[in-house]
Design a protein around this motif. Structure first.
Motif, PDB file in Angstrom:
ATOM      1  N   LEU A   1       0.887  -1.139   0.076  1.00 14.45           N
ATOM      2  CA  LEU A   1      -0.085  -0.347   0.078  1.00 14.45           C
ATOM      3  C   LEU A   1       0.890   1.172   0.399  1.00 14.45           C
ATOM      4  O   LEU A   1       2.098   0.856   0.583  1.00 14.45           O
TER       5      LEU A   1
ATOM      6  N   ALA B   1       0.435   5.330   1.577  1.00 12.89           N
ATOM      7  CA  ALA B   1      -0.325   6.438   1.774  1.00 12.89           C
ATOM      8  C   ALA B   1      -0.196   7.206   1.473  1.00 12.89           C
ATOM      9  O   ALA B   1       0.610   8.069   0.160  1.00 12.89           O
TER      10      ALA B   1
ATOM     11  N   LEU C   1      -6.108   4.473   6.524  1.00 12.41           N
ATOM     12  CA  LEU C   1      -5.391   3.857   7.589  1.00 12.41           C
ATOM     13  C   LEU C   1      -6.384   2.709   7.999  1.00 12.41           C
ATOM     14  O   LEU C   1      -6.142   1.619   8.448  1.00 12.41           O
TER      15      LEU C   1
ATOM     16  N   TYR D   1      -5.644  -0.043   6.009  1.00  8.63           N
ATOM     17  CA  TYR D   1      -4.244  -0.112   6.538  1.00  8.63           C
ATOM     18  C   TYR D   1      -4.349  -1.713   7.610  1.00  8.63           C
ATOM     19  O   TYR D   1      -4.057  -2.622   7.482  1.00  8.63           O
ATOM     20  N   ARG D   2      -4.877  -0.499   8.574  1.00  8.89           N
ATOM     21  CA  ARG D   2      -6.061  -1.813   9.307  1.00  8.89           C
ATOM     22  C   ARG D   2      -6.168  -2.442   9.739  1.00  8.89           C
ATOM     23  O   ARG D   2      -6.069  -3.826  10.461  1.00  8.89           O
TER      24      ARG D   2
ATOM     25  N   ALA E   1      -3.821  -5.648   7.738  1.00  8.01           N
ATOM     26  CA  ALA E   1      -2.572  -5.939   9.050  1.00  8.01           C
ATOM     27  C   ALA E   1      -3.007  -7.102  10.366  1.00  8.01           C
ATOM     28  O   ALA E   1      -2.136  -7.152  10.780  1.00  8.01           O
TER      29      ALA E   1
ATOM     30  N   VAL F   1       1.731  -5.694   5.276  1.00 13.11           N
ATOM     31  CA  VAL F   1       1.081  -4.625   5.077  1.00 13.11           C
ATOM     32  C   VAL F   1       2.505  -4.273   5.417  1.00 13.11           C
ATOM     33  O   VAL F   1       3.080  -2.910   5.868  1.00 13.11           O
TER      34      VAL F   1
ATOM     35  N   ILE G   1       4.347  -0.474   2.852  1.00  9.43           N
ATOM     36  CA  ILE G   1       3.834   0.934   3.051  1.00  9.43           C
ATOM     37  C   ILE G   1       5.279   1.079   1.450  1.00  9.43           C
ATOM     38  O   ILE G   1       6.162   1.246   2.195  1.00  9.43           O
TER      39      ILE G   1
END
Length: 322
Positions: free
Chosen positions: A32, A34, A68, A71-72, A75, A80, A82
């Motif tokens: 991913l 950000a 986020l 992501y959370r 994960a 994951v 970045i």
């Protein structure tokens, strides 16, 4: 100081086994980015062109919060990684890592093909991708023809892939891949301006079953897909709402839905509701569940969930639930 990962040569079930990169990990792994450089300044797809410039400006606080959440969620079951953002300007779509390239997991050496973008605002992403994967020690290639990553090339099973071309990618890319990487690519032409990547119309839910919008492809193309996978037909309306823009993580199908932002009873609400129910029915038939994430700030860039996720391995497809 750069650390060195030692390959012990031990088999995967040996206590001394140490994977050399995320692809070798015996857990799902994704890439991913950000949204530090995310912007909608340049309208480079029909979704963005239909919005007034002031309407497509993202709320960056919400965009980061939605990222986020994604992501959370991933994960919780996966590694994951970045992708670093080397600069803010000139990388407006870097957050959409699904277009950055593809890891060819059917080969033990797992080469990476980094994209050769047709879209002008995305061309600087190629260098970012090459630097990242070379740093990880991957065998890295840049596609010699136009190509926009795993958003255009779906892994079905073994060395079999479905590759979309016509608007952002060229069929010559897949001919090159077949010769260099021992691949069998079913080439399908994309003609609808709204569904301009193949991840909008094809989604492998297992190694045996694949969601396909058959009405958008020629009969011969569908026949070639049928030789290689069991097709679960989904409608144009379902694809327009993003049913195929999903990602499988373990036994969960992750999909983008902003239904709670829509007014109940409206046409948009009903379209989203029908898509969600169809996906839930398909998932239930495969002993899976569906989780939805609101990524509405990325709709302003013409993107859905699968655009934001690049697979570093296909471990979720290693096991079946039925």
């Amino acid at each position: 100081m750069q650390s060195t990962i030692i390959d012990t040569g031990a088999p995967a079930d040996h206590p001394q086994y140490q994977p050399r990169n995320p692809t070798q990990l015996e857990r799902p792994a994704f890439l991913l980015n950000a949204p530090f450089s995310y912007s909608t300044e340049a309208a480079n797809n029909v979704w963005m062109e239909e919005l007034r410039p002031q309407d497509r400006v993202p709320d960056m606080r919400r965009a980061m919060a939605q990222f986020l959440d994604l992501y959370r969620f991933l994960a919780g079951d996966a590694l994951v990684c970045i992708l670093p953002t080397p600069r803010i300007d000139g990388l407006q779509d870097l957050v959409f890592t699904g277009n950055l390239g593809i890891v060819l997991t059917h080969l033990e050496r797992t080469p990476v093909v980094v994209s050769n973008f047709a879209s002008e605002p995305r061309r600087d992403e190629t260098e970012v991708g090459v630097r990242f994967f070379e740093l990880f020690g991957y065998e890295t290639h840049v596609a010699p023809h136009k190509f926009e990553g795993e958003a255009e090339l779906k892994h079905l099973h073994g060395n079999v892939y479905a590759g979309g071309y016509g608007q952002r990618s060229e069929p010559e890319t897949y001919s090159w891949m077949e010769q260099v990487f021992d691949m069998d690519v079913v080439k399908v032409r994309e003609k609808d301006p709204y569904l301009y990547h193949v991840d909008c119309t094809i989604f492998p839910i297992t190694r045996e079953d694949t969601l396909v919008c058959t009405e958008l492809f020629e009969r011969e193309e569908v026949a070639e897909l049928e030789k290689r996978t069991n097709i679960i037909d989904v409608s144009y309306d379902h694809c327009f709402a993003g049913i195929c823009n999903s990602v499988r993580c373990a036994n969960t199908i992750v999909n983008s839905s902003h239904i709670h932002e829509l007014k109940a009873g409206t046409e948009d609400y009903q379209l989203e509701l029908r898509k969600n129910r169809k996906l839930e029915d398909i998932a239930a038939e495969h002993a899976m569940e569906v989780s939805y994430l609101n990524l509405s700030e990325y709709h302003k860039g013409g993107a859905l969930l699968s655009c934001m996720v690049m697979h570093l391995n296909r471990y979720s497809y290693e096991f079946t639930l039925l």
